[in-house]
Design an enzyme around this catalytic site. Structure first.
Site, PDB file in Angstrom:
ATOM      1  N   ARG A  15      -5.075  -6.631  -6.533  1.00 36.78           N
ATOM      2  CA  ARG A  15      -3.757  -6.757  -5.884  1.00 36.78           C
ATOM      3  C   ARG A  15      -3.312  -5.446  -5.234  1.00 36.78           C
ATOM      4  NH1 ARG A  15       1.883  -8.813  -7.504  1.00 36.78           N
ATOM      5  NH2 ARG A  15       3.171  -6.968  -7.805  1.00 36.78           N
TER       6      ARG A  15
ATOM      7  N   HIS B 223      -0.344  -7.118  -0.816  1.00 37.38           N
ATOM      8  CA  HIS B 223      -1.118  -7.416  -2.028  1.00 37.38           C
ATOM      9  C   HIS B 223      -2.405  -8.116  -1.612  1.00 37.38           C
ATOM     10  CE1 HIS B 223       2.804  -7.209  -4.531  1.00 37.38           C
ATOM     11  NE2 HIS B 223       2.184  -6.052  -4.535  1.00 37.38           N
TER      12      HIS B 223
ATOM     13  N   GLU C   1       7.248 -15.487  -0.287  1.00 35.34           N
ATOM     14  CA  GLU C   1       6.092 -15.937  -1.069  1.00 35.34           C
ATOM     15  C   GLU C   1       5.669 -17.288  -0.502  1.00 35.34           C
ATOM     16  OE1 GLU C   1       4.579 -14.343  -3.538  1.00 35.34           O
ATOM     17  OE2 GLU C   1       6.010 -12.776  -4.083  1.00 35.34           O
TER      18      GLU C   1
ATOM     19  N   HIS D 183       3.861 -12.554   1.286  1.00 34.11           N
ATOM     20  CA  HIS D 183       3.069 -12.572   0.055  1.00 34.11           C
ATOM     21  C   HIS D 183       2.700 -14.018  -0.279  1.00 34.11           C
ATOM     22  CE1 HIS D 183       3.983  -8.383  -1.345  1.00 34.11           C
ATOM     23  NE2 HIS D 183       4.974  -8.540  -0.492  1.00 34.11           N
TER      24      HIS D 183
ATOM     25  N   TYR E 211       1.948 -16.246  -4.352  1.00 35.97           N
ATOM     26  CA  TYR E 211       2.397 -17.583  -4.008  1.00 35.97           C
ATOM     27  C   TYR E 211       3.652 -17.870  -4.802  1.00 35.97           C
ATOM     28  CZ  TYR E 211       0.280 -18.738  -8.598  1.00 35.97           C
ATOM     29  OH  TYR E 211      -0.030 -18.761  -9.934  1.00 35.97           O
TER      30      TYR E 211
ATOM     31  N   ARG F   1       5.761  -1.618  -5.440  1.00 44.81           N
ATOM     32  CA  ARG F   1       6.675  -1.034  -6.428  1.00 44.81           C
ATOM     33  C   ARG F   1       6.780   0.474  -6.178  1.00 44.81           C
ATOM     34  NH1 ARG F   1       6.866  -5.620  -6.685  1.00 44.81           N
ATOM     35  NH2 ARG F   1       6.842  -7.050  -8.440  1.00 44.81           N
TER      36      ARG F   1
ATOM     37  N   ARG G 239      -5.002  -9.699  -2.793  1.00 38.35           N
ATOM     38  CA  ARG G 239      -5.581 -10.991  -3.200  1.00 38.35           C
ATOM     39  C   ARG G 239      -4.868 -12.175  -2.556  1.00 38.35           C
ATOM     40  NH1 ARG G 239      -4.043 -10.654  -9.605  1.00 38.35           N
ATOM     41  NH2 ARG G 239      -1.776 -10.819  -9.496  1.00 38.35           N
ATOM     42  N   GLU G 240      -3.758 -11.910  -1.876  1.00 33.54           N
ATOM     43  CA  GLU G 240      -2.907 -12.984  -1.341  1.00 33.54           C
ATOM     44  C   GLU G 240      -3.366 -13.355   0.071  1.00 33.54           C
ATOM     45  OE1 GLU G 240       0.960 -11.178  -1.944  1.00 33.54           O
ATOM     46  OE2 GLU G 240       0.670 -11.105  -4.120  1.00 33.54           O
TER      47      GLU G 240
END
Length: 395
Positions: A219, A163, A361, A286, A288, A235, A165-166
């Site tokens: 994302r 993802h 996370e 990942h 958060y 997913r 943006r992480e």
């Protein structure tokens, strides 16, 4: 970039407390029309969940009468501050010297080009223990570039930034590489004999570039579906795909794609895992929420090895992690720890025979969210290394 710049002026991040099934149902029933963007992952009774809401939907959201508090009043100010900090770090004495040392590199976040240079530099500097590899190419033809470290018969596969943006996830994965190559941990020599590490810091480079050029909150990957940008690759894996906990709305952040493995990014890593013998662990990083999770995400009944093997490994990891800086992570299976999520990487990995797959996370629990300050990169790396070694010591 070829994508329009997206700003988040007056977008709020709110923390919603979910105490009843009714509240959960109301939230879920309105998530599409309010275009809610879920930042955190405790969509369970008794939990709270962080959601981004655009200003034009905030009144409607208030009318739902959910129990919430505003975490961030104006997301754009947080993003502006982050961009400013990154720019300052680049100007003040890093420049070409950014690759010179662990302290220099992990002092800040970096451009995609610099990440590529950093990885190539590690491979060139440690030719006896490291070499390059790629899991394949992205939708836009970029390499899912990685580093092979060690010579053991037990394979461990790790990646960050599925993802995009992480950002902390890519930095922490690079910290693990750094420790394996030049760390002072006396156990490393043994790890390099027992294991071969296959580590990809940036699993989704197309999406990562979007977060650097046009939309910090992107994302997904960049396949265009129904006029919206991207499939949520986590997913999209071909195991119990589209059985809940994902969306069929191409504009949703958890859009599962038109079919299983329609995204090359997930397909490539899936094939890599499936074709690699003796994969003893796989970790998908990942942010958060501070969670260390095992399969399954698609069903509430965990795998056979959960109580005897997976849960003890995860418990050991979070204990080791908290001993470093006192940061508390929660361990458990995905479905019962956060929410149902089908078509995810960890479930797929377990199904193709990976002994101990984890979805992690990282920091924090929402104070900064995806814009974790750069001064937390090294502490996050240190504690994650402790968790990682706890797992390596007990596989």
């Amino acid at each position: 970039s070829s994508f329009p710049v997206v700003k988040y002026d007056n977008h709020r991040v709110v923390r919603i407390q979910i105490d009843t099934k009714d509240q959960l149902d109301v939230l879920t029933a309105h998530e599409r029309q309010l275009r809610l963007d879920y930042f955190s992952h405790h969509k369970v009774l008794g939990g709270n969940i962080d959601v981004r809401i655009a200003p034009e939907h905030f009144k409607e959201f208030q009318d739902l009468h959910l129990n919430y508090k505003v975490q961030i009043e104006n997301l754009q100010t947080v993003l502006d501050k982050e961009a400013e900090e990154n720019a300052l770090k680049d100007v003040h004495g890093q420049g070409a010297n950014v690759f010179a040392s662990t302290a220099n590199w992990f002092a800040g976040y970096h451009t995609y080009a610099d990440h590529q240079t950093w990885l190539a530099t590690q491979i060139k500097t440690y030719p006896t223990i490291a070499k390059s590899f790629s899991a394949g190419n992205t939708y836009k033809g970029r390499s899912q570039a990685g580093i092979l470290i060690g010579s053991g018969s037990n394979n461990v596969v790790v990646h960050g930034l599925q993802h995009s943006r992480e950002w902390i996830s890519g930095a922490v994965v690079e910290y693990l590489i750094d420790q394996l190559l030049k760390g002072t941990d006396s156990r490393v020599a043994g790890y390099l004999q027992k294991y071969t590490f296959h580590i990809i810091p940036i699993m989704n480079p197309d999406g990562f570039l979007v977060t650097q050029s046009s939309d910090r909150m992107h994302r997904k990957n960049v396949q265009v579906n129904g006029g919206c940008l991207g499939t949520d690759t986590n997913r999209n894996w071909d195991f119990h795909w589209n059985e809940g906990g994902s969306s069929d709305d191409p504009c949703a952040d958890d859009y599962h794609g038109p079919s299983a493995f329609s995204s090359p990014e997930a397909t490539n890593i899936g094939n890599y895992l499936k074709n690699l013998p003796n994969v003893v662990s796989y970790i998908d990083f990942h942010s958060y929420s501070q969670l260390w999770m095992t399969p399954y995400g698609y069903i509430g009944t965990p795998p056979d090895s959960y109580n005897t093997y997976l849960k003890p490994l995860a418990d050991g990891a979070v204990n080791a992690l908290s001993n470093v800086h006192g940061v508390s992570f929660t361990s458990g299976d995905i479905y019962n720890t956060i929410y149902p999520a089908s078509g995810s990487s960890a479930d797929y990995a377990y199904n193709v025979g990976v002994g101990a797959p984890f979805a992690v996370e990282l920091r924090d629990t929402g104070d900064y969210g995806f814009s974790l300050p750069a001064n937390q990169i090294i502490p996050s790396g240190e504690e994650t290394w402790a968790a990682f070694t706890s797992i390596l010591d007990n596989l």
